[in-house]
Scaffold this active site. Structure first.
Site, PDB file in Angstrom:
ATOM      1  N   GLU A  71      -8.622  29.846  34.374  1.00 13.07           N
ATOM      2  CA  GLU A  71      -6.954  29.620  34.639  1.00 13.07           C
ATOM      3  C   GLU A  71      -7.213  28.577  35.770  1.00 13.07           C
ATOM      4  O   GLU A  71      -6.352  28.539  36.712  1.00 13.07           O
ATOM      5  CB  GLU A  71      -6.253  30.892  35.033  1.00 13.07           C
ATOM      6  CG  GLU A  71      -4.757  30.795  34.671  1.00 13.07           C
ATOM      7  CD  GLU A  71      -4.529  29.795  33.591  1.00 13.07           C
ATOM      8  OE1 GLU A  71      -4.780  30.351  32.306  1.00 13.07           O
ATOM      9  OE2 GLU A  71      -3.745  28.774  33.558  1.00 13.07           O
TER      10      GLU A  71
HETATM   11  C1  LIG Z   1     -14.103  34.224  29.529  1.00 11.34           C
HETATM   12  C2  LIG Z   1     -13.146  33.146  29.564  1.00 11.34           C
HETATM   13  C3  LIG Z   1     -12.086  32.897  29.209  1.00 11.34           C
HETATM   14  C4  LIG Z   1     -11.099  31.743  29.097  1.00 11.34           C
HETATM   15  N1  LIG Z   1     -10.047  31.605  28.591  1.00 11.34           N
HETATM   16  C5  LIG Z   1      -9.505  30.440  28.382  1.00 11.34           C
HETATM   17  C6  LIG Z   1      -8.370  30.188  27.500  1.00 11.34           C
HETATM   18  O1  LIG Z   1      -7.785  31.204  27.132  1.00 11.34           O
HETATM   19  N2  LIG Z   1      -7.866  28.957  27.264  1.00 11.34           N
HETATM   20  C7  LIG Z   1      -8.495  27.896  27.674  1.00 11.34           C
HETATM   21  O2  LIG Z   1      -8.218  26.872  27.543  1.00 11.34           O
HETATM   22  N3  LIG Z   1      -9.731  28.000  28.521  1.00 11.34           N
HETATM   23  C8  LIG Z   1     -10.123  29.315  28.819  1.00 11.34           C
HETATM   24  N4  LIG Z   1     -11.208  29.427  29.620  1.00 11.34           N
HETATM   25  C9  LIG Z   1     -11.887  28.170  30.219  1.00 11.34           C
HETATM   26  C10 LIG Z   1     -11.708  28.071  31.826  1.00 11.34           C
HETATM   27  O3  LIG Z   1     -10.259  28.122  31.950  1.00 11.34           O
HETATM   28  C11 LIG Z   1     -12.655  27.074  32.376  1.00 11.34           C
HETATM   29  O4  LIG Z   1     -13.886  27.431  32.159  1.00 11.34           O
HETATM   30  C12 LIG Z   1     -12.213  26.492  33.701  1.00 11.34           C
HETATM   31  O5  LIG Z   1     -11.131  25.996  33.990  1.00 11.34           O
HETATM   32  C13 LIG Z   1     -13.347  25.727  34.459  1.00 11.34           C
HETATM   33  O6  LIG Z   1     -13.718  24.651  33.527  1.00 11.34           O
HETATM   34  P1  LIG Z   1     -15.188  24.628  33.019  1.00 11.34           P
HETATM   35  O7  LIG Z   1     -15.872  25.794  32.804  1.00 11.34           O
HETATM   36  O8  LIG Z   1     -15.268  23.241  32.204  1.00 11.34           O
HETATM   37  O9  LIG Z   1     -15.682  23.857  34.609  1.00 11.34           O
HETATM   38  P2  LIG Z   1     -15.988  22.527  34.993  1.00 11.34           P
HETATM   39  O10 LIG Z   1     -14.556  21.818  34.836  1.00 11.34           O
HETATM   40  O11 LIG Z   1     -17.053  21.831  34.316  1.00 11.34           O
HETATM   41  O12 LIG Z   1     -16.156  22.933  36.659  1.00 11.34           O
HETATM   42  C14 LIG Z   1     -17.359  23.178  37.036  1.00 11.34           C
HETATM   43  C15 LIG Z   1     -17.282  23.212  38.382  1.00 11.34           C
HETATM   44  O13 LIG Z   1     -16.890  22.041  39.207  1.00 11.34           O
HETATM   45  C16 LIG Z   1     -15.849  22.112  39.857  1.00 11.34           C
HETATM   46  N5  LIG Z   1     -15.093  21.134  39.758  1.00 11.34           N
HETATM   47  C17 LIG Z   1     -14.743  20.450  38.674  1.00 11.34           C
HETATM   48  N6  LIG Z   1     -13.865  19.301  38.868  1.00 11.34           N
HETATM   49  C18 LIG Z   1     -13.861  19.409  40.115  1.00 11.34           C
HETATM   50  C19 LIG Z   1     -12.849  18.302  41.053  1.00 11.34           C
HETATM   51  N7  LIG Z   1     -12.186  17.414  40.828  1.00 11.34           N
HETATM   52  N8  LIG Z   1     -12.927  18.788  42.342  1.00 11.34           N
HETATM   53  C20 LIG Z   1     -13.460  19.669  42.831  1.00 11.34           C
HETATM   54  N9  LIG Z   1     -14.324  20.595  42.138  1.00 11.34           N
HETATM   55  C21 LIG Z   1     -14.237  20.311  40.637  1.00 11.34           C
HETATM   56  C22 LIG Z   1     -15.175  23.314  39.348  1.00 11.34           C
HETATM   57  O14 LIG Z   1     -14.603  23.959  40.161  1.00 11.34           O
HETATM   58  C23 LIG Z   1     -16.423  24.254  39.084  1.00 11.34           C
HETATM   59  O15 LIG Z   1     -16.900  24.796  40.278  1.00 11.34           O
HETATM   60  C24 LIG Z   1     -11.785  30.728  29.663  1.00 11.34           C
HETATM   61  C25 LIG Z   1     -13.150  30.694  30.328  1.00 11.34           C
HETATM   62  C26 LIG Z   1     -13.959  31.959  30.127  1.00 11.34           C
HETATM   63  C27 LIG Z   1     -15.359  31.825  30.794  1.00 11.34           C
END
Ligand SMILES: Cc1cc2nc3c(=O)[nH]c(=O)nc-3n(C[C@H](O)[C@H](O)[C@H](O)COP(=O)(O)OP(=O)(O)OC[C@H]3O[C@@H](n4cnc5c(N)ncnc54)[C@H](O)[C@@H]3O)c2cc1C
Length: 597
Positions: free
Chosen positions: A441
């Protein structure tokens, strides 16, 4: 097996004594929510959570979900029957609008109920939890046809909903998303793409699953500005409302993950699936934000709920487990060893957890009340004030409360020593389940960026100024009332630190945006620290008044005053350190060249 007892008295205290929801009887929905009805709802929800859902928590963790070759997904044993009971008892309808078959009760009551369901079984709650956000998004942005077609069944719980943002190469940065929507002659769209990590994406609990999907219409800008929102049902919906032909959307795989095993986290493949636009083209993110904001409050609650479940088990263990002697001879019992709850370091862990959870619960319920007031108050000034404060504190409720909920789960695990690491007592599951709340989220780092980058400057800083004014006023009132737990005296300097840090960010952020980026996280923590202090101020005031009129629950209220004092003396002083971190700026954070890592 872990225990769980719904903290009904705590909820009642916040709703009645702290938030005084009785005074909002002029707001639609509140007039029906009589104290007797709320009591009955809380008692029944608490019973359902501890008797039906909590026993399935371990089973869900161990059995997980299973996907068959045809892409269908079976939830853990017992979930289907529990969901049927949940639906038949009318729990999904509680706060939904009566126009679509809901009971129209205040959000603050629904949030109280959700806490119990989440503490008892986080993974189970998620099948229903996102549905409320989808209902909110459709109510705000959906056409009449979409509302008529989907809302009644979503409200009744016969159908559930999902939120589809994330793709393999795109999580935080939604501008990168590749899912495409091709307009069709009949006004629908053909949706093609792959979404990952979709919670409750496929399962066997409901007759249909309604996916809310972000995609770009062919020809739209390939940035966040080109994103639209679509409704994509698993089964196309016939004109009479019944589920019809299967749509071209399927679960390609289930993710194997650290916790919440009972919830199906799916890779979802859209192969030209039929979808319908929600709201205007290329305004999908605004429409989805309604769902995301609801979900962020819900995730903040998830953090607190896991902390509460873990804490209850830590308290029970600390009263039973005997190791070592009390430091003060007068407190030593007749046995060779005393219960570990006599040790100050064990008390520290329990008190911190208790102080965060009780104030966190108050803050989430306060937030839910702002949702009600922002949507339904007849007074425009009150609607604007509630929207401002809720917008400001939504990233704090999500980010800070999930951090504190997780810390409470870890501290509770620590109270059990090695037994906390062993499966039998269930603490390790609470820790694993709580951990996701800090990540999904929008990660907590992104919540901090949202707070500093968007919420602070909005409307010339109107919301944060309103917050300062309100907390300052409450401090003055508490001082005038004798400051029963010393919370006001401790909160005043913490608020001053927050005000100074806010000015520092306003002066030093625009010139060097890294200063805002590097300070965002401690700033979110500082707002969180002050917000929980504010809740302790309110709770201490309510308890002092209750003791003064001798409401019959002296021990409960004395515990509140003692915990407020603990928070005032042991937590609020952290404001100075957080302020110094923020004012140190980005220099040392960014000093190293990338190759030095
Ligand atoms: C169990 C589970 C359930 C989920 N359920 C859903 C769902 O129902 N629907 C859905 O759409 N998604 C869902 N997600 C996805 C989840 O919302 C994302 O994994 C999360 O928002 C982070 O995105 P990412 O994993 O691509 O990380 P990334 O965006 O790749 O981020 C990696 C790291 O970099 C940091 N970062 C990235 N960009 C920036 C920035 N501009 N400034 C500072 N720091 C930054 C982040 O904080 C993080 O620490 C789920 C994930 C899991 C694991």
């Amino acid at each position: 097996m872990p225990i769980y007892n719904a903290p009904v008295q705590e909820t009642r205290f916040i709703l009645n004594d702290v938030l005084d929801i009785g005074r909002y009887s002029n707001v639609p929905g509140f007039a029906n929510a009589s104290p007797d009805l709320i009591d009955a709802i809380l008692d029944e929800a608490g019973r359902f959570a501890s008797e039906v859902l909590a026993p399935l928590n371990r089973i869900g963790d161990e059995a997980g979900c299973t996907r068959a070759d045809d892409g269908s997904v079976a939830t853990p044993p017992g979930f289907k029957d529990a969901f049927r009971q949940f639906r038949e008892a009318g729990w999904p309808t509680l706060v939904a609008p009566d126009a679509y078959g809901g009971q129209g009760l205040p959000q603050v009551v629904g949030t109280a109920v959700s806490e119990y369901v989440l503490s008892a079984n986080h993974a189970f709650e998620m099948y229903q939890g996102l549905t409320s956000g989808a209902i909110a998004a459709l109510l705000v942005s959906g056409s009449d046809d979409l509302k008529q077609r989907y809302l009644p069944k979503l409200v009744s719980g016969e159908w559930t909903a999902t939120m589809n943002l994330t793709e393999p190469h795109c999580g935080t940065d939604l501008g990168l998303l590749k899912t495409r929507a091709e307009p069709q002659a009949d006004g629908s769209y053909a949706i093609t793409g792959t979404k990952i990590f979709i919670s409750s994406g496929e399962h066997d609990l409901s007759d249909n699953i309604i996916h809310l999907v972000l995609a770009k219409i062919a020809g739209a800008p390939d940035t966040v500005k080109g994103i639209s929102l679509f409704v994509v049902p698993k089964f196309l919906v016939n004109d009479d409302g019944s589920p019809g032909q299967r749509n071209a959307v399927s679960c390609g795989a289930l993710e194997k993950k650290m916790g919440i095993h009972g919830n199906a986290t799916c890779v979802m493949n859209y192969d030209g699936a039929r979808g319908w636009l929600v709201g205007a083209p290329e305004k999908g993110l605004q429409a989805m934000f309604v769902m995301m904001n609801a979900a962020r409050l819900g995730v903040g609650l998830q953090g607190i709920a896991q902390g509460e479940a873990a804490y209850q088990n830590a308290v029970a263990y600390a009263k039973e487990r005997r190791q070592g002697r009390a430091l003060r001879p007068g407190e030593r019992g007749p046995d060779r060893a005393d219960p570990i709850i006599v040790h100050p370091d064990v008390r520290r862990m329990l008190m911190q957890s208790k102080a965060w959870i009780e104030a966190g619960r108050a803050l989430v319920l306060w937030g839910a009340l702002q949702v009600d007031l922002g949507r339904r108050s007849p007074d425009e000034a009150e609607r604007v004030r509630a929207d401002d404060l809720l917008g400001l504190l939504t990233p704090v409720i999500k980010g800070y409360l999930t951090d504190k909920g997780f810390e409470a789960a870890v501290l509770s695990q620590q109270v059990l020593g090695g037994h906390g690491y062993i499966r039998e007592h269930g603490l390790e599951q609470f820790v694993r389940d709580a951990r996701i709340t800090q990540i999904y989220e929008g990660t907590n780092g992104i919540q901090a960026m949202d707070l500093v980058g968007r919420k602070l400057p909005r409307d010339g800083g109107r919301a944060i100024r309103g917050f300062f004014e309100l907390v300052g006023k409450n401090i003055a009132e508490a001082m005038a009332a004798g400051d029963p737990a010393g919370a006001a005296a401790a909160l005043a300097p913490a608020l001053a630190d927050l005000q100074a840090a806010t000015i520092w960010l306003a002066e030093n952020g625009p010139a060097n945006p890294d200063n805002a980026g590097a300070g965002a996280y401690p700033y979110m923590e500082l707002v969180g620290l002050v917000s929980l202090g504010w809740m302790w101020l309110k709770m201490a005031g309510a308890s002092a008044r209750a003791i003064a009129v001798d409401d019959g629950d002296r021990a409960f209220h004395e515990a509140k005053l003692a915990t407020a004092s603990f928070y005032a003396q042991r937590e609020l002083p952290l404001s100075g350190a957080l302020r110094r971190q923020i004012e140190a700026g980005a220099e040392t954070v960014m000093a190293l060249p990338v190759d030095a890592f």
